[in-house]
Write an enzyme that holds these catalytic residues in place. Structure first.
Site, PDB file in Angstrom:
ATOM      1  N   LYS A  47      44.218  21.252   5.732  1.00 25.65           N
ATOM      2  CA  LYS A  47      44.715  21.181   7.114  1.00 25.65           C
ATOM      3  C   LYS A  47      45.719  20.045   7.248  1.00 25.65           C
ATOM      4  CE  LYS A  47      42.220  18.920  10.377  1.00 25.65           C
ATOM      5  NZ  LYS A  47      42.922  17.895  11.157  1.00 25.65           N
ATOM      6  N   ASN A  48      45.357  18.874   6.730  1.00 23.89           N
ATOM      7  CA  ASN A  48      46.192  17.691   6.971  1.00 23.89           C
ATOM      8  C   ASN A  48      47.431  17.628   6.095  1.00 23.89           C
ATOM      9  OD1 ASN A  48      44.448  17.072   8.970  1.00 23.89           O
ATOM     10  ND2 ASN A  48      43.472  15.338   7.931  1.00 23.89           N
ATOM     11  N   CYS A  81      41.562  10.117  22.137  1.00 17.23           N
ATOM     12  CA  CYS A  81      40.589  11.158  21.797  1.00 17.23           C
ATOM     13  C   CYS A  81      39.261  10.430  21.595  1.00 17.23           C
ATOM     14  CB  CYS A  81      41.021  11.928  20.563  1.00 17.23           C
ATOM     15  SG  CYS A  81      40.869  10.993  19.055  1.00 17.23           S
ATOM     16  N   ARG A 113      44.359   6.034  19.463  1.00 19.00           N
ATOM     17  CA  ARG A 113      45.357   6.782  18.683  1.00 19.00           C
ATOM     18  C   ARG A 113      46.792   6.541  19.171  1.00 19.00           C
ATOM     19  NH1 ARG A 113      42.492  11.010  16.303  1.00 19.00           N
ATOM     20  NH2 ARG A 113      44.137  11.153  14.761  1.00 19.00           N
ATOM     21  N   ASP A 120      37.489  10.187   7.195  1.00 22.35           N
ATOM     22  CA  ASP A 120      37.149  11.575   7.547  1.00 22.35           C
ATOM     23  C   ASP A 120      35.896  12.063   6.840  1.00 22.35           C
ATOM     24  OD1 ASP A 120      40.581  12.792   7.870  1.00 22.35           O
ATOM     25  OD2 ASP A 120      39.327  11.529   9.136  1.00 22.35           O
ATOM     26  N   ARG A 139      38.429  23.453  14.455  1.00 15.17           N
ATOM     27  CA  ARG A 139      39.779  22.877  14.309  1.00 15.17           C
ATOM     28  C   ARG A 139      40.084  22.609  12.837  1.00 15.17           C
ATOM     29  NH1 ARG A 139      41.098  17.888  17.887  1.00 15.17           N
ATOM     30  NH2 ARG A 139      42.940  18.216  16.612  1.00 15.17           N
TER      31      ARG A 139
HETATM   32  C1  EPZ Z   1      45.523  11.194  10.156  1.00 18.97           C
HETATM   33  O1  EPZ Z   1      45.525  10.851  11.533  1.00 18.97           O
HETATM   34  C2  EPZ Z   1      44.581  12.376  10.006  1.00 18.97           C
HETATM   35  N1  EPZ Z   1      45.076  13.494  10.805  1.00 18.97           N
HETATM   36  C3  EPZ Z   1      43.188  11.982  10.472  1.00 18.97           C
HETATM   37  O2  EPZ Z   1      42.319  13.085  10.226  1.00 18.97           O
HETATM   38  C4  EPZ Z   1      42.708  10.796   9.639  1.00 18.97           C
HETATM   39  O3  EPZ Z   1      41.429  10.381  10.115  1.00 18.97           O
HETATM   40  C5  EPZ Z   1      43.716   9.646   9.756  1.00 18.97           C
HETATM   41  O4  EPZ Z   1      45.021  10.109   9.354  1.00 18.97           O
HETATM   42  C6  EPZ Z   1      43.335   8.459   8.870  1.00 18.97           C
HETATM   43  O5  EPZ Z   1      43.229   8.872   7.546  1.00 18.97           O
HETATM   44  C7  EPZ Z   1      46.035  14.297  10.290  1.00 18.97           C
HETATM   45  O6  EPZ Z   1      46.509  14.087   9.182  1.00 18.97           O
HETATM   46  C8  EPZ Z   1      46.477  15.457  11.142  1.00 18.97           C
HETATM   47  P1  EPZ Z   1      46.799   7.042  11.368  1.00 18.97           P
HETATM   48  P2  EPZ Z   1      46.642   9.809  12.103  1.00 18.97           P
HETATM   49  O7  EPZ Z   1      48.127   7.076  12.035  1.00 18.97           O
HETATM   50  O8  EPZ Z   1      47.925  10.049  11.419  1.00 18.97           O
HETATM   51  C9  EPZ Z   1      46.279   3.275  14.187  1.00 18.97           C
HETATM   52  C10 EPZ Z   1      40.812  14.760  10.749  1.00 18.97           C
HETATM   53  O9  EPZ Z   1      39.599  14.635  10.920  1.00 18.97           O
HETATM   54  N2  EPZ Z   1      47.685   3.536  14.576  1.00 18.97           N
HETATM   55  O10 EPZ Z   1      46.743   6.750   9.904  1.00 18.97           O
HETATM   56  O11 EPZ Z   1      46.601   9.863  13.576  1.00 18.97           O
HETATM   57  C11 EPZ Z   1      45.331   4.344  14.723  1.00 18.97           C
HETATM   58  O12 EPZ Z   1      44.923   4.030  16.034  1.00 18.97           O
HETATM   59  C12 EPZ Z   1      41.753  13.744  11.354  1.00 18.97           C
HETATM   60  O13 EPZ Z   1      41.352  15.642  10.041  1.00 18.97           O
HETATM   61  C13 EPZ Z   1      48.349   2.625  15.399  1.00 18.97           C
HETATM   62  O14 EPZ Z   1      47.787   1.614  15.810  1.00 18.97           O
HETATM   63  O15 EPZ Z   1      46.024   8.428  11.612  1.00 18.97           O
HETATM   64  C14 EPZ Z   1      44.175   4.292  13.759  1.00 18.97           C
HETATM   65  O16 EPZ Z   1      43.300   3.243  14.153  1.00 18.97           O
HETATM   66  C15 EPZ Z   1      41.034  12.808  12.312  1.00 18.97           C
HETATM   67  N3  EPZ Z   1      49.635   2.882  15.752  1.00 18.97           N
HETATM   68  C16 EPZ Z   1      44.836   3.910  12.434  1.00 18.97           C
HETATM   69  O17 EPZ Z   1      46.125   3.368  12.772  1.00 18.97           O
HETATM   70  C17 EPZ Z   1      50.302   4.000  15.325  1.00 18.97           C
HETATM   71  O18 EPZ Z   1      51.499   4.171  15.678  1.00 18.97           O
HETATM   72  C18 EPZ Z   1      45.058   5.078  11.488  1.00 18.97           C
HETATM   73  O19 EPZ Z   1      45.850   6.030  12.173  1.00 18.97           O
HETATM   74  C19 EPZ Z   1      49.616   4.909  14.485  1.00 18.97           C
HETATM   75  C20 EPZ Z   1      48.315   4.661  14.121  1.00 18.97           C
END
Ligand code: EPZ
Length: 416
Positions: A22-23, A115, A120, A303, A395
């Protein structure tokens, strides 16, 4: 809304096919906006988030078809608006920002909002685009982005954001000049996105490391690409073999990308080996507790935190779980305690004390991976566990009850 009724206590035995990731598929679908020719993407899992993404691409002006896990996309005249009704159901919609900005110089994307697992924010995405020459305003909950032509920049993320790395990578492949992404995320899904973009003619180096270099090109041609298997779905099934003391062969299962997970599951007492037919996972011995801290790749993936916690609930001894990525990713704890688990939370740390048995009860899913953890706990609990609000589960897991029932689980889906 549907619920899953899980009759626990059966060791799972047999083989399961791992679906496409998915990701990895989500950013690749959004990257199709960058192309000037049609593209075919294979091994795309049949999930709610995929259907949502296809609906969004249609709204953005692409021609899209999805059949037998094959997506065909022709990016025609693009519209800049990603509406709130779609974006609020899937945060990854923000990944259309980079492709729209670099293709048509404008984007109108609803702020996804928080969420259940955390705020996020997307500040790292916007900061990077501003360094490339984009300007943003916030209007009625929409991020309005404009730019004449994105130019390459040297961007250093405050943290290794997966989505931020993907969004800026997609913008950089068509920007003027060279872009460097420092402190980039290293997830396999980012390597897969880079491989897809390079198959369309992009110039990328360093993907999979924390420093990615991209030289912009004028256009990207079409391609046919097959998406890698889903490492988190695979890891969830490894945990299913462990928690039920069964024996599962996972076909089309990534192995190298799961090292942090397999090491911990082996530490708990599982035997996990790569064979010519797939990855064999079994657990004949009692599980014992381990400590984990979730980390960016290649560390232990956030995850998989809920799923391994379910195993810890039945392991001998105590386990400590540190959730370092998201600020609120323990929503499954209270539900596990309804099944008899003994867990104490202090901030982003959970202390799990193993118990002899869990007893089935009605529980509520709160997010995608928490739902998976509750299904796993139900598979091991004595009696019946009803997991409610499983639209979260749909999802990210392709017909999970069908796959588990083929290896001995007793799960049925019912309407609420
Ligand atoms: C991706 O989400 C995945 N989703 C998530 O999987 C996964 O948990 C996450 O990466 C971490 O590995 C997809 O790939 C579609 P991040 P993403 O940006 O990109 C903070 C699932 O279950 N952050 O790496 O949203 C954020 O708040 C999903 O399949 C900022 O502060 O994750 C978080 O604490 C859930 N500012 C941390 O970084 C930003 O601009 C990691 O977020 C962006 C992120």
């Amino acid at each position: 809304m549907d619920k899953l009724i899980v009759e626990g206590g059966v060791p799972l035995t047999g083989s399961i096919e791992v679906s496409g990731s998915k990701n990895a598929a989500l950013p690749i679908l959004f990257a199709s906006i960058l192309l000037t020719e049609p593209v075919t993407i294979n091994n795309v899992p049949d999930l709610r988030d995929i259907r949502t993404t296809i609906a969004l691409l249609l709204l953005l002006g692409c021609d899209c078809g999805y059949e037998n896990r094959k997506v065909r996309i022709s990016p025609n005249a693009l519209h800049p608006k990603a509406p709130y009704d779609l974006v609020r159901t899937m945060r990854a919609s923000v990944l259309c920002l980079g492709p729209l900005l670099v293709r048509i110089g404008q984007a109108r994307v609803a702020l996804p909002g928080g969420c259940s697992i955390g705020a996020r924010p997307v500040d790292q995405h916007l900061k990077g685009f501003e360094q490339m020459g984009a300007h943003f305003e916030l209007e009625e909950g929409y991020i309005i982005g404009r730019c004449r032509k994105l130019r390459g920049a040297h961007i250093t993320f405050d943290l290794p954001t997966v989505g931020g790395t993907e969004n800026l990578l997609m913008a950089a492949v068509l920007a003027d000049g060279e872009t460097v992404l420092e402190n980039a995320a290293r997830e396999p899904e980012i390597v897969e996105l880079a491989n897809f973009l390079m198959s369309c003619g992009a110039h990328i180096d360093g993907h999979g490391t924390s420093c990615i270099r991209i030289t912009g090109v004028n256009s990207l041609h079409g391609t046919e690409f097959t998406v890698m298997p889903d490492r988190i779905e695979a890891a969830t099934f490894l945990a299913a073999a462990g928690i039920t003391h069964g024996e599962l062969l996972l076909r089309n299962c990534p192995f190298a990308e799961l090292e942090a997970v397999t090491l911990k599951l082996q530490e708990m007492g599982m035997e996990i080996t790569a064979t010519a037919d797939g990855v064999l996972a079994k657990c004949a011995r009692p599980l014992h507790g381990v400590d984990i801290t979730t980390q960016p790749y290649p560390g232990f993936p956030t995850d998989m935190q809920a799923q391994i916690m379910s195993m810890m609930c039945l392991a001998e001894g105590a386990s400590i779980v540190q959730e370092s990525i998201f600020e609120n990713r323990f929503m499954h704890v209270l539900e596990l305690m309804r099944l008899g688990a003994q867990i104490k939370i202090s901030g982003r740390t959970a202390m799990v004390r193993g118990v002899k048995r869990l007893t089935g009860a009605p529980v509520m899913a709160s997010d995608l991976r928490a739902s998976a953890g509750l299904v796993l706990a139900g598979l091991a609990a004595r009696g019946t566990t009803a997991v409610r609000r499983i639209y979260h589960l749909d999802r990210g897991y392709e017909h999970i009850e069908n796959k588990l029932n083929t290896v001995g689980a007793r799960i049925r889906r019912e309407k609420e």
